[in-house]
Structure formats: C-alpha cells, structure tokens
Design an enzyme around this catalytic site. Structure first.
Site, mmCIF file in Angstrom:
data_model
loop_
_atom_site.group_PDB
_atom_site.id
_atom_site.type_symbol
_atom_site.label_atom_id
_atom_site.label_comp_id
_atom_site.label_asym_id
_atom_site.label_seq_id
_atom_site.Cartn_x
_atom_site.Cartn_y
_atom_site.Cartn_z
ATOM 1 N N ALA A 144 -3.432 15.912 -8.915
ATOM 2 C CA ALA A 144 -4.683 15.681 -8.197
ATOM 3 C C ALA A 144 -5.735 16.656 -8.708
ATOM 4 O O ALA A 144 -5.412 17.683 -9.294
ATOM 5 C CB ALA A 144 -4.468 15.880 -6.693
ATOM 6 N N MET A 145 -6.994 16.308 -8.443
ATOM 7 C CA MET A 145 -8.100 17.195 -8.794
ATOM 8 C C MET A 145 -9.156 17.090 -7.713
ATOM 9 O O MET A 145 -9.615 16.002 -7.383
ATOM 10 C CB MET A 145 -8.697 16.805 -10.153
ATOM 11 N N GLU A 146 -9.492 18.234 -7.160
ATOM 12 C CA GLU A 146 -10.535 18.279 -6.148
ATOM 13 C C GLU A 146 -11.890 18.311 -6.839
ATOM 14 O O GLU A 146 -12.083 19.016 -7.815
ATOM 15 C CB GLU A 146 -10.370 19.516 -5.261
ATOM 16 N N ASN A 147 -12.766 17.501 -6.366
ATOM 17 C CA ASN A 147 -14.141 17.479 -6.850
ATOM 18 C C ASN A 147 -15.025 17.556 -5.612
ATOM 19 O O ASN A 147 -14.531 17.518 -4.487
ATOM 20 C CB ASN A 147 -14.411 16.197 -7.642
ATOM 21 N N HIS A 177 -3.805 20.730 0.527
ATOM 22 C CA HIS A 177 -4.072 21.589 -0.629
ATOM 23 C C HIS A 177 -5.399 21.216 -1.291
ATOM 24 O O HIS A 177 -6.258 22.077 -1.515
ATOM 25 C CB HIS A 177 -2.927 21.473 -1.639
ATOM 26 N N GLU A 178 -5.562 19.939 -1.585
ATOM 27 C CA GLU A 178 -6.776 19.508 -2.289
ATOM 28 C C GLU A 178 -8.016 19.671 -1.422
ATOM 29 O O GLU A 178 -9.062 20.098 -1.906
ATOM 30 C CB GLU A 178 -6.631 18.071 -2.783
ATOM 31 N N HIS A 191 -9.434 23.124 -1.345
ATOM 32 C CA HIS A 191 -10.278 23.473 -2.487
ATOM 33 C C HIS A 191 -11.758 23.203 -2.223
ATOM 34 O O HIS A 191 -12.611 23.757 -2.914
ATOM 35 C CB HIS A 191 -9.841 22.718 -3.740
ATOM 36 N N GLU A 197 -6.214 28.689 -6.302
ATOM 37 C CA GLU A 197 -4.894 28.104 -6.051
ATOM 38 C C GLU A 197 -4.143 28.868 -4.966
ATOM 39 O O GLU A 197 -3.432 28.275 -4.159
ATOM 40 C CB GLU A 197 -4.073 28.051 -7.339
#
Length: 145
Positions: free
Chosen positions: A74-77, A109-110, A113, A132
């Site tokens: 995953a990637m948080e934006n 978690h995401e 961020h 992190e």
C-alpha cells in the site's frame, strides 16, 4: 505537503461508499462486495486517529483504491491510499477471521500516515523510519480499540 504523496488514479474501477461519501473503496466490479469490510472500518479508524492526535483530518474524504498489482502492499497519499487488491478483500464465509485483523492493521497503518508522513514529513529520507515507526505504533493502538 510533500510532492511524493501526490497521486491520482484513472481507471474503470467501481466504488463502495460509507459515511456520506467521506470513505470510499474502489475495486474491480467482480470483487467489489469483498471491499465492504475495508470501507466499513475507515470512519472509525479516522475518528480514533483524530482523537489520539488531537488533529482533525482536513480533507473532505478518503479514497482507498485497490489495484490488482502494486510494488508495495500500500501507499498513503494525500486523501487516497493505493493498496494491493488482495490486501483489502474479505469474503464472508470464505476468508479466515484473521483476515479482518490484517485489513484493520493495513487501514490503520496507512491512515496513520496522513498524520505521520503526510501532514508532518521528515526533512530527509534518512528519517523516513520515523514515519513508519509512528504508523506502526498507531496501527497497533487503533487496532486494539
């Protein structure tokens, strides 16, 4: 806002929304019903993070976009989390109960961020462990609630 967290998605994905459209998950149509759990926990996770940090999330909505493949899980934006499809799917009667915990960990978690990494970003990449570290910490705090 750091430029590395800017994202947009162009797709033919379908969506499930909750909480007046503030939380939406986007998936391929054939697996859309399996995104219900991920979207159902989103608002509670956001509220808990706002309470713990005492900082209100400023954007009007959060989108979770699940794509079949992604380099990371995953990637948080800013306002959008891109996720590998298999990390957010839960099929009632087929998936193991522990799968819900995995999805909760990922969402917590995401979303963490948004505060640690997006709102506050370290000066240089050598300090990314702070992002992190805080996200992992809040992942467990939020999941315990």
């Amino acid at each position: 806002m750091s430029t590395y967290i800017v994202a947009f998605v162009v797709s033919d994905l379908k969506n499930l929304s909750m909480h007046d459209g503030k939380n939406t998950v986007w998936l391929r149509e054939d697996v859309l019903p399996q995104g219900k759990y991920a979207v159902s926990i989103a608002q509670a996770v956001m509220m808990l993070l706002e309470n713990y940090t005492e900082i209100i999330y400023e954007l009007p909505k959060v989108d979770q976009v699940a794509v079949p493949t992604l380099y990371f899980w995953a990637m948080e934006n800013w306002g959008i989390v891109t996720e590998t499809e298999n990390t957010v799917l839960y099929k009632e009667g087929h998936s193991k109960a522990a799968r819900k915990q995995d999805i909760l960990f990922l969402v917590a978690h995401e979303f963490s961020h948004f505060w640690f990494g997006n709102l506050v970003t370290p000066k240089w990449w050598s300090y990314v462990w702070l992002n992190e570290g805080f996200a992992t910490y809040y992942e467990y705090i939020i999941s315990a609630k």
